[in-house]
Design a protein around this motif. Structure first.
Motif, PDB file in Angstrom:
ATOM      1  N   GLY A 185       0.786  -1.229   0.000  1.00  0.00           N
ATOM      2  CA  GLY A 185       0.000   0.000   0.000  1.00  0.00           C
ATOM      3  C   GLY A 185       0.812   1.269   0.000  1.00  0.00           C
ATOM      4  O   GLY A 185       0.254   2.373   0.097  1.00  0.00           O
ATOM      5  N   LEU A 186       2.139   1.151  -0.142  1.00  0.00           N
ATOM      6  CA  LEU A 186       3.000   2.336  -0.105  1.00  0.00           C
ATOM      7  C   LEU A 186       2.592   3.354  -1.166  1.00  0.00           C
ATOM      8  O   LEU A 186       2.545   4.562  -0.902  1.00  0.00           O
ATOM      9  N   ILE A 187       2.282   2.880  -2.370  1.00  0.00           N
ATOM     10  CA  ILE A 187       1.968   3.817  -3.449  1.00  0.00           C
ATOM     11  C   ILE A 187       0.739   4.668  -3.106  1.00  0.00           C
ATOM     12  O   ILE A 187       0.713   5.882  -3.385  1.00  0.00           O
ATOM     13  N   ASP A 188      -0.235   4.085  -2.457  1.00  0.00           N
ATOM     14  CA  ASP A 188      -1.432   4.853  -2.088  1.00  0.00           C
ATOM     15  C   ASP A 188      -1.126   5.863  -0.992  1.00  0.00           C
ATOM     16  O   ASP A 188      -1.648   6.985  -1.012  1.00  0.00           O
ATOM     17  N   ARG A 189      -0.264   5.473  -0.058  1.00  0.00           N
ATOM     18  CA  ARG A 189       0.090   6.405   1.020  1.00  0.00           C
ATOM     19  C   ARG A 189       0.913   7.570   0.488  1.00  0.00           C
ATOM     20  O   ARG A 189       0.777   8.707   0.947  1.00  0.00           O
ATOM     21  N   VAL A 190       1.774   7.293  -0.499  1.00  0.00           N
ATOM     22  CA  VAL A 190       2.556   8.378  -1.101  1.00  0.00           C
ATOM     23  C   VAL A 190       1.632   9.313  -1.885  1.00  0.00           C
ATOM     24  O   VAL A 190       1.768  10.543  -1.813  1.00  0.00           O
ATOM     25  N   ARG A 191       0.699   8.751  -2.621  1.00  0.00           N
ATOM     26  CA  ARG A 191      -0.258   9.583  -3.367  1.00  0.00           C
ATOM     27  C   ARG A 191      -1.034  10.507  -2.421  1.00  0.00           C
ATOM     28  O   ARG A 191      -1.289  11.664  -2.739  1.00  0.00           O
ATOM     29  N   ALA A 192      -1.399   9.980  -1.255  1.00  0.00           N
ATOM     30  CA  ALA A 192      -2.151  10.790  -0.301  1.00  0.00           C
ATOM     31  C   ALA A 192      -1.319  11.942   0.234  1.00  0.00           C
ATOM     32  O   ALA A 192      -1.832  13.056   0.448  1.00  0.00           O
ATOM     33  N   LEU A 193      -0.015  11.689   0.439  1.00  0.00           N
ATOM     34  CA  LEU A 193       0.872  12.741   0.940  1.00  0.00           C
ATOM     35  C   LEU A 193       1.240  13.744  -0.144  1.00  0.00           C
ATOM     36  O   LEU A 193       1.432  14.936   0.131  1.00  0.00           O
ATOM     37  N   ALA A 194       1.366  13.262  -1.374  1.00  0.00           N
ATOM     38  CA  ALA A 194       1.812  14.116  -2.480  1.00  0.00           C
ATOM     39  C   ALA A 194       0.871  13.955  -3.664  1.00  0.00           C
ATOM     40  O   ALA A 194       1.223  13.332  -4.675  1.00  0.00           O
ATOM     41  N   PRO A 195      -0.331  14.524  -3.586  1.00  0.00           N
ATOM     42  CA  PRO A 195      -1.298  14.367  -4.679  1.00  0.00           C
ATOM     43  C   PRO A 195      -0.824  14.944  -6.002  1.00  0.00           C
ATOM     44  O   PRO A 195      -1.291  14.534  -7.070  1.00  0.00           O
ATOM     45  N   SER A 196       0.123  15.878  -5.938  1.00  0.00           N
ATOM     46  CA  SER A 196       0.666  16.451  -7.174  1.00  0.00           C
ATOM     47  C   SER A 196       1.807  15.619  -7.734  1.00  0.00           C
ATOM     48  O   SER A 196       2.373  15.945  -8.784  1.00  0.00           O
ATOM     49  N   GLY A 197       2.155  14.549  -7.012  1.00  0.00           N
ATOM     50  CA  GLY A 197       3.194  13.644  -7.501  1.00  0.00           C
ATOM     51  C   GLY A 197       4.552  13.887  -6.867  1.00  0.00           C
ATOM     52  O   GLY A 197       4.783  14.887  -6.181  1.00  0.00           O
ATOM     53  N   ILE A 198       5.465  12.927  -7.080  1.00  0.00           N
ATOM     54  CA  ILE A 198       6.857  13.069  -6.667  1.00  0.00           C
ATOM     55  C   ILE A 198       7.710  13.227  -7.920  1.00  0.00           C
ATOM     56  O   ILE A 198       7.312  12.843  -9.019  1.00  0.00           O
ATOM     57  N   THR A 199       8.865  13.817  -7.749  1.00  0.00           N
ATOM     58  CA  THR A 199       9.710  14.129  -8.908  1.00  0.00           C
ATOM     59  C   THR A 199      11.037  13.387  -8.931  1.00  0.00           C
ATOM     60  O   THR A 199      11.739  13.407  -9.944  1.00  0.00           O
ATOM     61  N   ALA A 200      11.398  12.740  -7.812  1.00  0.00           N
ATOM     62  CA  ALA A 200      12.660  12.004  -7.750  1.00  0.00           C
ATOM     63  C   ALA A 200      12.555  10.984  -6.634  1.00  0.00           C
ATOM     64  O   ALA A 200      11.708  11.098  -5.735  1.00  0.00           O
ATOM     65  N   ALA A 201      13.422   9.968  -6.669  1.00  0.00           N
ATOM     66  CA  ALA A 201      13.385   8.928  -5.644  1.00  0.00           C
ATOM     67  C   ALA A 201      14.763   8.317  -5.446  1.00  0.00           C
ATOM     68  O   ALA A 201      15.525   8.130  -6.401  1.00  0.00           O
ATOM     69  N   MET A 202      15.065   7.996  -4.187  1.00  0.00           N
ATOM     70  CA  MET A 202      16.286   7.278  -3.829  1.00  0.00           C
ATOM     71  C   MET A 202      15.881   6.059  -3.016  1.00  0.00           C
ATOM     72  O   MET A 202      15.302   6.202  -1.940  1.00  0.00           O
ATOM     73  N   ASP A 203      16.151   4.871  -3.534  1.00  0.00           N
ATOM     74  CA  ASP A 203      15.844   3.644  -2.817  1.00  0.00           C
ATOM     75  C   ASP A 203      17.121   3.181  -2.121  1.00  0.00           C
ATOM     76  O   ASP A 203      18.043   2.686  -2.759  1.00  0.00           O
ATOM     77  N   LEU A 204      17.160   3.333  -0.806  1.00  0.00           N
ATOM     78  CA  LEU A 204      18.362   3.044  -0.036  1.00  0.00           C
ATOM     79  C   LEU A 204      18.268   1.713   0.696  1.00  0.00           C
ATOM     80  O   LEU A 204      19.073   1.440   1.588  1.00  0.00           O
ATOM     81  N   HIS A 205      17.284   0.887   0.309  1.00  0.00           N
ATOM     82  CA  HIS A 205      17.105  -0.393   0.995  1.00  0.00           C
ATOM     83  C   HIS A 205      17.006  -1.560   0.024  1.00  0.00           C
ATOM     84  O   HIS A 205      17.653  -2.582   0.210  1.00  0.00           O
ATOM     85  N   GLY A 206      16.186  -1.431  -1.016  1.00  0.00           N
ATOM     86  CA  GLY A 206      16.004  -2.517  -1.973  1.00  0.00           C
ATOM     87  C   GLY A 206      15.517  -1.991  -3.296  1.00  0.00           C
ATOM     88  O   GLY A 206      16.174  -1.165  -3.928  1.00  0.00           O
ATOM     89  N   THR A 207      14.323  -2.453  -3.723  1.00  0.00           N
ATOM     90  CA  THR A 207      13.772  -2.004  -5.004  1.00  0.00           C
ATOM     91  C   THR A 207      12.344  -1.483  -4.894  1.00  0.00           C
ATOM     92  O   THR A 207      11.828  -0.906  -5.841  1.00  0.00           O
TER      93      THR A 207
END
Length: 319
Positions: free
Chosen positions: A213-235
């Motif tokens: 459900g991470l994608i839904d929680r991110v959408r709720a926090l950032a309804p306008s979207g995210i512009t960059a990402a750093m995955d420091l744990h896995g994929t």
């Protein structure tokens, strides 16, 4: 006959070593000859050593160790801090008594470490002056995590107007990456466990729980979207970023590889990256949470905690 009041320099010292590769149970404290600084080298009396995932990953088995040029008997740990206590010929940059920190591949958890300050490399080691106002325990956390975080930022280039999703934001690299992204002017959303939320907020990130459900929680926090990402744990974080429309060139990973996405490698960080991060710490713009510190006699317990990958910040060994 020894004169009263005249001390004899120690000939042996402690070093954490593997006699066979494996997990924490294979680590032992050994008495070893005190190393001597040769030409172009300094010897550092180590007071603190910071742990990193790479420390136990690269010594977990003989095949992995060989890829890093390690053979038995093998030391342990890479990040260190302390003071110079011997200077070899040809060294002009450092003097006895200088406080220093840096990296020495798989030999940092020891009373003494010798590093080459003329021809620096992962194997030969590296040394930087510890700025005033930065204690040794903090300095001992900066080399590997700081360089890796800087490399990740160099890939995605966050700035004002960006909303950056950082996976594993509470880990050793994550806590630095969050703050560097904030210093660059970006908004940061950081993934972590529910128990890490307050710690992430303190660092300037907006916490979000990882997992299904991470994608839904991110959408709720950032309804306008995210512009960059750093995955420091896995994929997982990288895949969510892709699904949210972030272009591959603005996504990076450090612990896994995904076709089309550029991984961040600490070895490729700018030469000034570690010193710049130390400067931020000295100026109070960046802090490194110390999750736990252990005496060297408890090295196995410290590695078990760090290898669990659930600590918020860094684990440090005191020598």
């Amino acid at each position: 006959m020894k004169e009263p009041g005249v001390s004899t320099p120690a000939t042996t010292s402690r070093a954490v070593q593997f006699e066979s590769f494996g997990g924490p149970e294979a680590l032992s404290i050994r008495e070893v000859p005190v190393p001597q600084a040769g030409s172009g080298q300094i010897r550092v009396r180590v007071t603190a050593a910071g742990l990193n995932p790479m420390d136990w990953i690269m010594t977990s088995d003989a095949e992995t160790a060989a890829r890093f040029g390690l053979s038995l008997p093998c030391g342990f740990g890479t990040d260190y801090a302390g003071a110079v206590d011997q200077v070899g010929t040809g060294v002009t940059k450092f003097a006895v008594g200088d406080r220093v920190f840096g990296g020495a591949l798989s030999r940092a958890v020891a009373d003494y470490v010798v590093v080459d300050v003329v021809q620096t490399s992962a194997v030969r080691g590296e040394a930087y002056r510890t700025p005033e106002g930065v204690d040794d325990r903090t300095a001992a956390t900066l080399a590997i995590a700081g360089r890796t975080a800087a490399a990740a930022l160099a890939v995605v280039k966050p700035g004002p107007g960006d909303t950056v999703l950082i996976g594993g934001a509470g880990g050793g690299v994550g806590v630095i990456a969050v703050q560097l992204a904030r210093l660059a002017g970006a908004r940061v959303i950081g993934t972590g466990s529910a128990t890490s939320a307050d710690a992430l907020s303190t660092l300037g990130a907006e916490p979000v729980t990882y997992g299904a459900g991470l994608i839904d929680r991110v959408r709720a926090l950032a309804p306008s979207g995210i512009t960059a990402a750093m995955d420091l744990h896995g994929t997982d974080t990288a895949q969510v970023a892709r699904e949210l429309g972030v272009p591959d060139e603005r996504i990076t990973t450090i612990a896994a590889q995904i076709d089309g996405i550029t991984p961040a490698n600490g070895a490729s960080a700018a030469p000034s990256a570690v010193e710049e991060i130390a400067g931020h710490v000295a100026a109070g713009r960046l802090r490194v949470p110390i999750a736990a510190s252990y005496p060297v006699e408890q090295i196995r317990a410290a590695v078990e905690l760090q290898a669990g990958r659930h600590v918020h910040g860094k684990v440090v060994i005191n020598l």
